[in-house]
Design an enzyme around this catalytic site. Sequence first.
Site: not given
Lengths: 480, 320, 286
Positions: A183, A257, A291, A388
Amino acid sequence: MARIEYAPAPESRSVVHLRPSYGLFIDGEFVEPTLGEHYTSVNPADETALAEVSEGSAADVDLAVRAARRAFTRWSRMPGAERAKYLYRIARILQERAREFAVLETLDNGKPIKESRDTDIPLAAAWFFHYAGWADKLEYAGLGPDPRPLGVAGQVIPWNFPMLMLAWKVAPALAGGNTVVLKPAQTTPLTALLFAEVCQQADLPAGVVNIVTGHNDTGAAVVAHKGVDKIAFTGSTAVGRRIAEAVAGTHKRVTLELGGKGANIVFADAAIDQAVEGVVHGIYFNQGHVCCAGSRLLVQESIAEEFVARLKRRMGTLRVGDPLDKNTDVGAINSSMQLARISELADSGVAEGATMWQADCALPSRGFWFAPTLFTDVAQSHRIAREEIFGPVLSTLTFRTPSEAIEKANNTQYGLAAGIWTEKGSLILKMANELRAGVVWANTYNKFDPASPFGGYKESGYGREGGRQGLAAYLEGDRA
Amino acid sequence: MTVVLGISNSDLAAATGSDAALRRFLFGLPGVDQVGAEARAAALATRSIKAATKRDLIDLAIRMIDLTTLEGADTPGKVSALCAKAQHPDPTDHTAPHTAAVCVYGDMVPHAVRALGPDSPISIAAVATAFPSGRASLDVKLLDVHDAVVNGAHEIDMVIDRGAFLSGRYLQVLEEVRAVKEACGTAHLKVILETGELQTYDNVRRASWLAMLGGADFIKTSTGKVQPAATAPVVLVMLEAVRDWFDVTGHHIGMKPAGGLRTAKDAMRMLVLVAETVGEDWLTPDLFRIGASSLLNDLLLQRQRMRDGAYSGPNYVTLD
Amino acid sequence: MSRIDVRKTHKLFVNGAFPRSESGRSYEVTDTKGRFLANAAQASRKDARDAVVAARAAFRGWSHANAFLRGQIIYRIAEVMEGRHPQLVADVMAAEGLTEARARRTVDAAIDRIVWYAGWADKLPTALGNANAVSGPFFNFSIPEPTGVVAVLAPESSSLLGLVSVVLPVITGGNTCVVVTSHTRPLPAVTWAECLATSDVPGGVVNVLTGDRAEIAPWLASHRDVDGIDCAGADASLASALEVAAAANLKRVLRPDADEDWAAHPGLRRLSRFIETKTVWHPIGV
């Protein structure tokens, strides 16, 4: 006095032939979604429509999983050497069509062509090439004499490195004998759909790779499907947490992750010019949509003032603008949603008392843009030091001693990556030893390689991608 | 920035007070990571320059050239041919600018003076100090410099004593530069580091500072007799030293890559390195020179292509 | 008149000491036929909290102890167990209702398993780590590192061999742990804790809680300072609930396997679940 003006050197779009509308790639064919719903994928650099893409429903996911299950029998029993040849084919086709993939990636994602051309696509091809070589050597992966594939892998990937994340997921899964239902991220589905064509070109058996586009619900359906044996997800920690809950009590294996808040630690004795470059690359590479970005600069107090001055000077030479321009260093923010999130966090930094500085650069009037931003006077307690941001925003903190650097760097719920800049070898090894992070870049940053395991500690997720550890994530064996 | 790398202007005099102090100073400079420096230089090499800018930059590059002949076989005839070329690089197009200078051995200076005539805008640069090896006594080196200056050289390209540098006698290197600077009088001093023999970027950075501390007006990569010479990362590291020196002292030091630069593309990349490292203030022949011989013809070929819209050929430029 | 024997009070093992439960509670432990064996301390959520604090405090020292030393300390556990072999056999006989011969074989297997793990301590980087051939001028290596503090729910029936089989892979990798013992068969674990206390294992590396798993485990599963959980001793529904709670801080979870044969060769499956791979890059240059 001469002034150097760089040519707007736009890479030609003509290599990309987009269809007006894309179906889902199930069982080797493009098929219309069962509910007939579509949405538009736009170019974030100018908000123009690129193509219509199918909205996959739970029923479509079910079809894809069934196709993958049917294909699994043959694919998993195929001699590894034969599977390898399919993967090598794919790697070669990606190399042949690299320019097309690079341009399309830049159109759909907004990243500079320099990066899609020199990093994303070559690495994606390298990933397939690397794992192709594993397919007939699984017994040497350290998992015992007879490692077995897990079955159908459901893979949900993010929008920051669409094609590269596809390669990170698909290559090791296929090498191990698994089949996949992938996906892609809702805002960046196009290179995955082009990849579907590559699978057809490579004569990959039908059902080995299935690609179901759509929004969050589509991804959730993949995760929830009972016929999926393995979930591999890259994305936010919040979603990762929901996935970990969703698979509780099932047989599904999971690798995640997730987010990060990487500390890039600069000691006073660092090779200062390379450290400046590394810090800039660490946070402004891919607009900070990374990330493992080095989003916290920890600089030793004795050089902090000068280092920040040098950083600003260097930031002043960053070229922000048209992603297709080969001279562009920083491209477009991927979506209006992400831009809003970045702006909100940057505003919070100012509100909480940090000092914001932005490179002086003209931003295009259309599309989603955020100037490279540097915060100083940041405290550990500020949101911009903890959350983040996933954008081109760097938060600067200072430290006095190595132990303070370690303490601050580790004082986060994340543990994905960290950087160390010093000319002292033993200090590098000490820091690398103490940092609770899955990837430690010493005197470099944001380097990736298919042979090199990547993944996080703590709430940055679990499992590794790359190298034999990345292969182990798709195999059952003695120690998997 | 008034304090750069922890150095303020007032520290510089103390740094050169003794061999020990000088060593401490040079080893206090930040290191250079080879891989990082090379990656940065390679990244800058991918910049793509606008056509109109490129036309300007080709002319600028020509105006920055120290057109060079440094052969044992050099003769008065060879030098006058070189001077003619420096004055009118393209016989088919008198809009082509002249080069910054000609660069010759000291004994060829009188021939260059004669060939260029009085009031020429083209400088005469002479290599000196027992070029290229630098292996001679200081007295001999100074006589070499004196000779060239007396004969009419406007610029002296000296070599540092790499043997002294590599064995750690930094003060000796520094004092030699100072002595040569004094011997130059009004002539400009370019100090050649011979980076191919220094081997490491750390050494290149230290030697750059040493040369600037000694009074160099320009720092120069190479003699052209040793490979590698003016590689992009070496030029990057030297430009960083020039930039930091400016930040500390407020003084502009010039930079001259020499050796191995043959194509217009090489020259464009050098100019990009200058603009992005030390800034566009340095994009002038007063502060940036390129030591070369065959480069000039390639620049002219590119110039002709841009003028005529067709690729030119080697018979359309002169071989001198 | 025969001598009145001195009976042992069975306590928790936290931070290298043997406290009673802060709650003051204890519960009756019987043998498999229902005969009273002893009162065991019934740990509370606060005992679990204290145990996590102890495990966290011990983590840095244990994880950074040199691997050879860690191996020696683990081997020392086996030595001490060998010295207390008769008591362990008696405990296992009573707890599991085994014949003496079978109990002896179980204790032997437990000791041998510890010896097996002791040898692993300094070989994990060799087996699980690697130098990576990256395409660029970089030295790149990956090494296994411990995950952190791990909660361990020991199996319910295999009171010693099962316990050893779940604790050893955790601590051999350099983690510290809080282990909740078998609820109905806790006494071998208490004796084993005494072996740990006398075998150079630093305080806090292994913390042993006796009590009701269903009461304590949810607090461990949701604890933000616990990095992993082995649900071996949980039934499917408890394990599922614990896994949901564990998602809050993305704990590494080992699911229970109802068919697990604790006598079988363990392989590295358990051990690798609580290992992180750290990859370090450095340029190669002059």
